[in-house]
Design a protein around this motif. Structure first.
Motif, PDB file in Angstrom:
ATOM      1  N   ILE A 164      -4.038 -20.293   4.596  1.00  0.00           N
ATOM      2  CA  ILE A 164      -2.781 -20.047   3.834  1.00  0.00           C
ATOM      3  C   ILE A 164      -2.515 -18.620   3.947  1.00  0.00           C
ATOM      4  O   ILE A 164      -3.241 -17.911   3.209  1.00  0.00           O
ATOM      5  N   ALA A 165      -1.468 -17.996   4.458  1.00  0.00           N
ATOM      6  CA  ALA A 165      -1.159 -16.704   4.331  1.00  0.00           C
ATOM      7  C   ALA A 165       0.238 -16.385   3.583  1.00  0.00           C
ATOM      8  O   ALA A 165       1.214 -17.020   3.778  1.00  0.00           O
ATOM      9  N   VAL A 166       0.076 -15.391   2.660  1.00  0.00           N
ATOM     10  CA  VAL A 166       1.376 -15.257   1.606  1.00  0.00           C
ATOM     11  C   VAL A 166       1.686 -13.805   1.640  1.00  0.00           C
ATOM     12  O   VAL A 166       0.791 -12.924   1.644  1.00  0.00           O
ATOM     13  N   LYS A 167       2.924 -13.410   2.231  1.00  0.00           N
ATOM     14  CA  LYS A 167       3.249 -12.227   2.385  1.00  0.00           C
ATOM     15  C   LYS A 167       3.740 -11.771   0.748  1.00  0.00           C
ATOM     16  O   LYS A 167       4.638 -12.440   0.308  1.00  0.00           O
ATOM     17  N   GLY A 168       3.412 -10.445   0.487  1.00  0.00           N
ATOM     18  CA  GLY A 168       3.773  -9.687  -0.611  1.00  0.00           C
ATOM     19  C   GLY A 168       5.187  -9.109  -0.588  1.00  0.00           C
ATOM     20  O   GLY A 168       5.555  -8.838   0.586  1.00  0.00           O
ATOM     21  N   ARG A 169       5.721  -8.898  -1.684  1.00  0.00           N
ATOM     22  CA  ARG A 169       7.152  -8.261  -1.735  1.00  0.00           C
ATOM     23  C   ARG A 169       6.940  -6.744  -1.786  1.00  0.00           C
ATOM     24  O   ARG A 169       5.661  -6.412  -2.445  1.00  0.00           O
ATOM     25  N   GLU A 170       7.669  -5.596  -1.261  1.00  0.00           N
ATOM     26  CA  GLU A 170       7.603  -4.718  -1.247  1.00  0.00           C
ATOM     27  C   GLU A 170       7.481  -3.942  -2.476  1.00  0.00           C
ATOM     28  O   GLU A 170       6.732  -2.862  -2.821  1.00  0.00           O
ATOM     29  N   ASP A 171       8.001  -4.294  -3.770  1.00  0.00           N
ATOM     30  CA  ASP A 171       7.985  -3.853  -4.914  1.00  0.00           C
ATOM     31  C   ASP A 171       6.996  -4.324  -6.029  1.00  0.00           C
ATOM     32  O   ASP A 171       6.576  -4.028  -7.001  1.00  0.00           O
ATOM     33  N   ASP A 172       5.784  -5.006  -5.333  1.00  0.00           N
ATOM     34  CA  ASP A 172       4.797  -5.428  -5.807  1.00  0.00           C
ATOM     35  C   ASP A 172       3.615  -4.662  -5.572  1.00  0.00           C
ATOM     36  O   ASP A 172       2.941  -5.013  -4.552  1.00  0.00           O
ATOM     37  N   LEU A 173       3.467  -3.516  -6.151  1.00  0.00           N
ATOM     38  CA  LEU A 173       2.432  -2.543  -5.746  1.00  0.00           C
ATOM     39  C   LEU A 173       1.089  -3.059  -5.908  1.00  0.00           C
ATOM     40  O   LEU A 173       0.760  -3.545  -7.110  1.00  0.00           O
ATOM     41  N   GLY A 174       0.269  -2.865  -4.930  1.00  0.00           N
ATOM     42  CA  GLY A 174      -0.978  -3.560  -4.762  1.00  0.00           C
ATOM     43  C   GLY A 174      -1.026  -5.001  -5.012  1.00  0.00           C
ATOM     44  O   GLY A 174      -2.102  -5.660  -4.742  1.00  0.00           O
ATOM     45  N   LEU A 175      -0.075  -5.660  -4.933  1.00  0.00           N
ATOM     46  CA  LEU A 175      -0.065  -7.251  -4.793  1.00  0.00           C
ATOM     47  C   LEU A 175      -0.452  -7.973  -5.962  1.00  0.00           C
ATOM     48  O   LEU A 175      -1.148  -8.961  -5.930  1.00  0.00           O
ATOM     49  N   LEU A 176      -0.692  -7.400  -6.963  1.00  0.00           N
ATOM     50  CA  LEU A 176      -1.500  -7.727  -8.152  1.00  0.00           C
ATOM     51  C   LEU A 176      -0.735  -9.129  -8.773  1.00  0.00           C
ATOM     52  O   LEU A 176      -1.410 -10.260  -9.209  1.00  0.00           O
TER      53      LEU A 176
END
Length: 415
Positions: free
Chosen positions: A236-248
């Protein structure tokens, strides 16, 4: 204006000294040339290798978190056999994440299998890769379709037998016709070609090459092969949003949903891995830092020898031109004029040696390479010339100071 005259005069003296002792100058500059060649060639190869490695790793995407059974790096004291007991991600978990995630820019599930044979009439392509994907896979990783189109949601949901093939596969199976609309047979199933991907070329370290692959809906893949706990594992691959720094935020949200869907209690350890491309990129970056440091060490010894050679030239030059220095001073030449004259000559000689070293590196980049394109960057050229200039200053400062402090009367009487 006086500074331009000073530079022109210094350049003339440097050129005369160079022409008067060509062999001595060549042997002395050899150290700087070898040193700069060693440093810049290593940096050029490292930069080119790193760029090609990162390009080859582009298939894993950027700002993506992968939910998998196995971690990419093993940390802590957890024994390996515990990972064996972890379940594979499945479609139910994917649907849960797809419906409930709020910090994602796209969620997809995919599964892949290598060593497939694609057939079309009398033509066949062996050792091809096959990937089964959900609709949002193109949000996680780019599918560079050159001809035709990407899947539509109805094709994915209905698990239709449609396929997007790589450039090399298309040329092999359809050498004289357009691949679009043609039929390709994979594992006994017929697929209609709806797209052909752009030519990608060779990748480093065996990374997946879309030229040699086919992409089908996830359901169509599952109809042909055993996908599940005892078969081929999904990711399962999940793409993060640009405003989520570090994808924390995204990582915490995925972790919470996965623990909930798997029924883990608060004290239970996670039985899934959240892998991120940064893990590989950090490891690759550390490796190239070590290689770059080794290049500095190797080149520094050669540059040190070259620096001593230039210093020797300058001491001999001061000795040979002591009488001229005395005449210049008696005619009113200032100490800084004499200092700059010899310092400029030292820097000029060092830059000449460094320039030859950079030229040799450039000639190496002209050698054609199939696996890796080597490019001499402007930054490395500036670095090489900068190091050469510094070596020239350090090598010539002492002889230049001695020349500028000579007594004019004693200097004129010297032979």
């Amino acid at each position: 204006m006086i500074y331009l005259r000073l530079i022109a005069e210094s350049f003339r003296f440097a050129w005369q000294a160079l022409r008067a002792n060509l062999l001595r100058t060549f042997l002395s500059l050899l150290g700087v040339t070898i040193g700069i060649f060693a440093i810049i060639s290593v940096f050029t190869l490292v930069d080119s290798l790193e760029r090609n490695v990162r390009d080859s790793m582009s298939f894993i995407g950027d700002k993506v978190i992968y939910v998998q059974k196995w971690p990419w790096t093993f940390e802590g004291d957890r024994p390996w056999w515990k990972y064996m007991q972890w379940p594979q991600p499945n479609v139910r978990e994917f649907r849960t994440l797809e419906r409930n995630l709020t910090n994602d820019a796209g969620t997809a599930i995919f599964v892949d299998k290598g060593n497939n044979t694609f057939k079309q009439g009398n033509n066949s392509y062996s050792n091809a890769g096959l990937i089964g994907i959900s609709y949002d896979y193109n949000k996680v990783t780019e599918i560079p379709v050159e001809q035709g189109r990407y899947f539509v949601p109805q094709e994915i949901d209905a698990a239709r037998n449609v396929i997007i093939i790589g450039h090399e596969v298309a040329n092999t199976l359809f050498p004289h016709t357009n691949a679009l609309g043609g039929e390709v047979k994979v594992a006994g199933q017929k697929f209609t070609v709806i797209g052909v991907m752009e030519k990608q070329g060779e990748n480093m370290f065996g990374a997946p090459n879309f030229d040699q692959m086919g992409v089908v809906p996830y359901g169509a893949f599952a109809k042909m092969f055993d996908v599940g706990p005892d078969g081929i594992g999904s990711t399962i691959a999940v793409k993060g949003r640009e405003d989520d720094l570090g994808l924390l935020e995204l990582e915490y949200e995925i972790q919470g949903l996965m623990r909930n869907v798997r029924g883990l209690r608060p004290r239970d350890e996670d039985n899934f891995a959240l892998n991120r491309p940064e893990m590989i990129r950090q490891a690759v970056g550390g490796f190239f830092e070590v290689v770059g440091l080794a290049g500095w060490v190797i080149g520094s010894f050669a540059i040190l020898v070259g620096g001593f050679g230039i210093a020797n030239i300058m001491f001999v030059s001061v000795k040979e031109r002591t009488n001229i220095i005395g005449i210049q001073k008696s005619l009113g030449a200032k100490n800084y004029f004499i200092l700059f004259q010899f310092l400029f000559e030292s820097v000029f000689l060092s830059l000449l040696g460094g320039g030859i070293g950079i030229l040799l590196v450039f000639l190496l980049t002209l050698i054609p390479q199939d696996m890796m394109k080597v490019t001499l960057s402007v930054g490395n050229i500036i670095l090489g010339l900068g190091v050469s200039a510094v070596i020239g200053m350090l090598s010539g400062i002492i002889p230049a100071v001695l020349a500028s402090n000579l007594d004019p009367v004693i200097a004129i009487r010297s032979k």
